[in-house]
Motif scaffolding. Structure first.
Motif, PDB file in Angstrom:
ATOM      1  N   UNK A 123       0.955  -1.655   0.363  1.00  0.00           N
ATOM      2  CA  UNK A 123       0.186  -0.345   0.019  1.00  0.00           C
ATOM      3  C   UNK A 123       0.364   1.487   0.446  1.00  0.00           C
ATOM      4  N   UNK A 124       0.569   2.269   0.263  1.00  0.00           N
ATOM      5  CA  UNK A 124       0.603   3.246   0.529  1.00  0.00           C
ATOM      6  C   UNK A 124       0.726   3.959   1.910  1.00  0.00           C
ATOM      7  N   UNK A 125       1.530   5.239   2.333  1.00  0.00           N
ATOM      8  CA  UNK A 125       1.203   6.032   3.360  1.00  0.00           C
ATOM      9  C   UNK A 125       2.230   7.279   3.302  1.00  0.00           C
ATOM     10  N   UNK A 126       1.907   8.532   3.994  1.00  0.00           N
ATOM     11  CA  UNK A 126       2.503   9.254   3.583  1.00  0.00           C
ATOM     12  C   UNK A 126       4.091   9.757   4.128  1.00  0.00           C
ATOM     13  N   UNK A 127       4.458  10.731   2.926  1.00  0.00           N
ATOM     14  CA  UNK A 127       5.618  10.240   2.687  1.00  0.00           C
ATOM     15  C   UNK A 127       6.812  10.945   4.308  1.00  0.00           C
ATOM     16  N   UNK A 128       5.885  11.734   5.091  1.00  0.00           N
ATOM     17  CA  UNK A 128       6.388  11.744   6.557  1.00  0.00           C
ATOM     18  C   UNK A 128       5.167  12.527   7.407  1.00  0.00           C
ATOM     19  N   UNK A 129       5.433  12.331   8.350  1.00  0.00           N
ATOM     20  CA  UNK A 129       4.540  13.373   9.592  1.00  0.00           C
ATOM     21  C   UNK A 129       4.831  13.642  10.513  1.00  0.00           C
ATOM     22  N   UNK A 130       4.198  14.571  10.915  1.00  0.00           N
ATOM     23  CA  UNK A 130       4.470  15.977  12.101  1.00  0.00           C
ATOM     24  C   UNK A 130       5.450  15.068  13.452  1.00  0.00           C
ATOM     25  N   UNK A 131       4.349  14.293  14.087  1.00  0.00           N
ATOM     26  CA  UNK A 131       5.412  13.635  15.534  1.00  0.00           C
ATOM     27  C   UNK A 131       4.656  14.155  16.533  1.00  0.00           C
ATOM     28  N   UNK A 132       4.522  13.444  17.358  1.00  0.00           N
ATOM     29  CA  UNK A 132       4.028  14.908  18.751  1.00  0.00           C
ATOM     30  C   UNK A 132       4.605  15.222  18.979  1.00  0.00           C
ATOM     31  N   UNK A 133       4.134  16.163  20.804  1.00  0.00           N
ATOM     32  CA  UNK A 133       4.533  16.325  21.362  1.00  0.00           C
ATOM     33  C   UNK A 133       4.445  15.953  23.467  1.00  0.00           C
ATOM     34  N   UNK A 134       4.925  17.243  23.728  1.00  0.00           N
ATOM     35  CA  UNK A 134       4.296  16.926  25.195  1.00  0.00           C
ATOM     36  C   UNK A 134       3.770  17.920  25.612  1.00  0.00           C
ATOM     37  N   UNK A 135       2.393  18.086  26.448  1.00  0.00           N
ATOM     38  CA  UNK A 135       1.813  19.236  27.006  1.00  0.00           C
ATOM     39  C   UNK A 135       2.639  20.754  26.535  1.00  0.00           C
ATOM     40  N   UNK A 136       3.794  20.607  27.295  1.00  0.00           N
ATOM     41  CA  UNK A 136       4.333  21.788  27.002  1.00  0.00           C
ATOM     42  C   UNK A 136       5.052  22.339  26.223  1.00  0.00           C
ATOM     43  N   UNK A 137       5.010  21.470  24.443  1.00  0.00           N
ATOM     44  CA  UNK A 137       5.634  22.265  23.212  1.00  0.00           C
ATOM     45  C   UNK A 137       7.054  21.321  23.469  1.00  0.00           C
ATOM     46  N   UNK A 138       7.996  19.963  23.934  1.00  0.00           N
ATOM     47  CA  UNK A 138       9.231  19.567  23.773  1.00  0.00           C
ATOM     48  C   UNK A 138       8.231  18.590  22.452  1.00  0.00           C
ATOM     49  N   UNK A 139       8.645  18.358  21.381  1.00  0.00           N
ATOM     50  CA  UNK A 139       8.148  17.837  20.226  1.00  0.00           C
ATOM     51  C   UNK A 139       9.177  16.842  20.262  1.00  0.00           C
ATOM     52  N   UNK A 140       8.463  15.395  19.695  1.00  0.00           N
ATOM     53  CA  UNK A 140       9.103  14.332  19.238  1.00  0.00           C
ATOM     54  C   UNK A 140      10.483  14.558  18.451  1.00  0.00           C
ATOM     55  N   UNK A 141       9.937  15.530  17.753  1.00  0.00           N
ATOM     56  CA  UNK A 141      11.563  15.490  16.442  1.00  0.00           C
ATOM     57  C   UNK A 141      12.977  15.920  17.190  1.00  0.00           C
ATOM     58  N   UNK A 142      12.088  17.000  18.102  1.00  0.00           N
ATOM     59  CA  UNK A 142      13.876  17.804  18.725  1.00  0.00           C
ATOM     60  C   UNK A 142      14.267  15.973  20.127  1.00  0.00           C
ATOM     61  N   UNK A 143      13.288  16.137  20.555  1.00  0.00           N
ATOM     62  CA  UNK A 143      13.891  14.381  21.557  1.00  0.00           C
ATOM     63  C   UNK A 143      14.330  13.224  19.987  1.00  0.00           C
ATOM     64  N   UNK A 144      13.773  12.688  19.286  1.00  0.00           N
ATOM     65  CA  UNK A 144      14.579  11.908  18.657  1.00  0.00           C
ATOM     66  C   UNK A 144      15.862  12.780  18.388  1.00  0.00           C
ATOM     67  N   UNK A 145      15.897  13.847  17.466  1.00  0.00           N
ATOM     68  CA  UNK A 145      17.147  14.052  17.567  1.00  0.00           C
ATOM     69  C   UNK A 145      18.568  14.366  18.819  1.00  0.00           C
ATOM     70  N   UNK A 146      18.005  15.103  20.159  1.00  0.00           N
ATOM     71  CA  UNK A 146      18.735  14.883  20.924  1.00  0.00           C
ATOM     72  C   UNK A 146      19.104  13.234  21.333  1.00  0.00           C
ATOM     73  N   UNK A 147      18.351  12.231  21.100  1.00  0.00           N
ATOM     74  CA  UNK A 147      18.408  11.293  21.654  1.00  0.00           C
ATOM     75  C   UNK A 147      19.674  10.634  20.921  1.00  0.00           C
ATOM     76  N   UNK A 148      19.493  10.421  19.142  1.00  0.00           N
ATOM     77  CA  UNK A 148      20.596   9.842  17.882  1.00  0.00           C
ATOM     78  C   UNK A 148      21.862  10.427  18.161  1.00  0.00           C
ATOM     79  N   UNK A 149      21.265  11.430  18.561  1.00  0.00           N
ATOM     80  CA  UNK A 149      23.608  12.421  19.030  1.00  0.00           C
ATOM     81  C   UNK A 149      23.609  12.158  19.987  1.00  0.00           C
ATOM     82  N   UNK A 150      23.472  11.756  20.836  1.00  0.00           N
ATOM     83  CA  UNK A 150      23.897  10.564  21.975  1.00  0.00           C
ATOM     84  C   UNK A 150      24.257   9.073  21.532  1.00  0.00           C
TER      85      UNK A 150
END
Length: 314
Positions: A123-150
């Motif tokens: 089948x097909x799916x979206x190219x990508x998605x925005x990701x989620x976030x915490x209620x205080x605005x910490x984005x998943x995309x920022x989390x994933x980059x930080x953990x990936x760098x570490x």
């Protein structure tokens, strides 16, 4: 990690889709899982069986569950993940690892581009998605980059060659097809896609997503199902040990392992690959962990130790 096509499949999990899979530990009593995973990761045999739109969620404080029995090594400070300085020299010299930081901090600026449909074999799916976030605005995309760098730093210190699929250097994406292609092109010995989930309050813990057997179109996971299961099981075990957190209480009976056939990043991979959802950003207790730099270092250590164990066993 949420996907727009998931509406009808997991109503209790904020639009997440699950495809039931064959998981080697599924028959275990969930309460015993953590101990079994730890045994598998550090004491078991080496020849093991070889999309989202941010929504409000409560926040709050928490401390990790059980104290980890392993002291992470090679940390670089809570706020400065840093880079390894010994790539090419060490126990993982000659090994190639591709890290896929989920989503992109700029995806929300490009709805037309990321909503474009791409073929993932089944089948097909979206190219990508925005990701989620915490209620205080910490984005998943920022989390994933930080953990990936570490994670990159830890693996490079062991001598591995590490490549990222994106490093906040794309205006959007890359598409899930391109993320899979990056690992294939690098002929990676192991690939891991880093994520955090966006489920309901009370849903806690991590889980590792394994590729299902898919043979359709450009997708053929026959050669990677078994080694990916080994990689994922090892990461689950060391993640328990290094972070002190438990497997997810809302995915596959607490096994910490989930098999899916709807993810292009897995379907199109020709190298051993898994996803890890490090916790639930919508739960206040999990959010407190995910927003802690010291916990993110432990998370990176847990993933790195699982990858190292997998590569040593090859």
């Amino acid at each position: 990690m949420l996907y727009d096509d998931d509406d009808d499949h997991r109503p209790a999990l904020s639009r997440r889709l699950r495809t039931p899979g064959v998981i080697t530990v599924a028959a275990l009593v969930p309460a015993c899982l953590a101990g079994w995973l730890i045994w598998h990761a550090v004491g078991g045999p080496d020849d093991s069986v070889s999309a989202k739109n941010p929504a409000p969620a409560p926040t709050g404080g928490s401390t990790p569950g059980a104290a980890p029995t392993h002291t992470p090594t090679g940390t670089t400070g809570d706020d400065k993940p840093g880079r390894g300085e010994a790539a090419g020299h060490g126990p993982l010299a000659g090994k190639v690892v591709v890290i896929d930081p989920g989503h992109n901090p700029n995806n929300y600026r490009h709805p037309t581009e990321i909503n474009r449909r791409v073929n993932i074999g089944k089948g097909t799916t979206e190219c990508d998605t925005t990701g989620t976030s915490t209620n205080n605005g910490y984005a998943e995309a920022r989390f994933t980059l930080d953990v990936s760098h570490r994670l990159r730093s830890l693996l490079e210190k062991q001598g591995a060659k590490v490549e990222l699929t994106q490093n906040d250097d794309h205006s959007f994406g890359p598409c899930v097809t391109e993320r899979a292609a990056a690992g294939n092109k690098a002929k990676a010995d192991a690939a891991v896609s880093v994520h955090a989930d966006g489920s309901s309050v009370g849903h806690r813990g991590f889980h590792v997503i394994l590729p299902a057997l898919v043979k359709a179109g450009a997708a053929n996971t026959a050669d990677i199902v078994a080694p990916s299961r080994d990689l994922g099981t090892r990461i689950a075990g060391t993640f328990v040990r290094d972070t002190g957190t438990a497997p997810s209480n809302y995915i596959d009976g607490g096994t910490g392992l989930d098999t899916r056939s709807d993810l292009g990043g897995l379907n199109l991979s020709t190298v051993p690959k898994v996803f890890i959802e490090c916790g639930n950003m919508r739960d206040p207790k999990d959010a407190a962990l995910l927003t802690s730099a010291s916990w993110r270092q432990k998370a990176a250590q847990g993933i790195a130790d699982g990858i190292s164990g997998f590569l040593h066993a090859e």
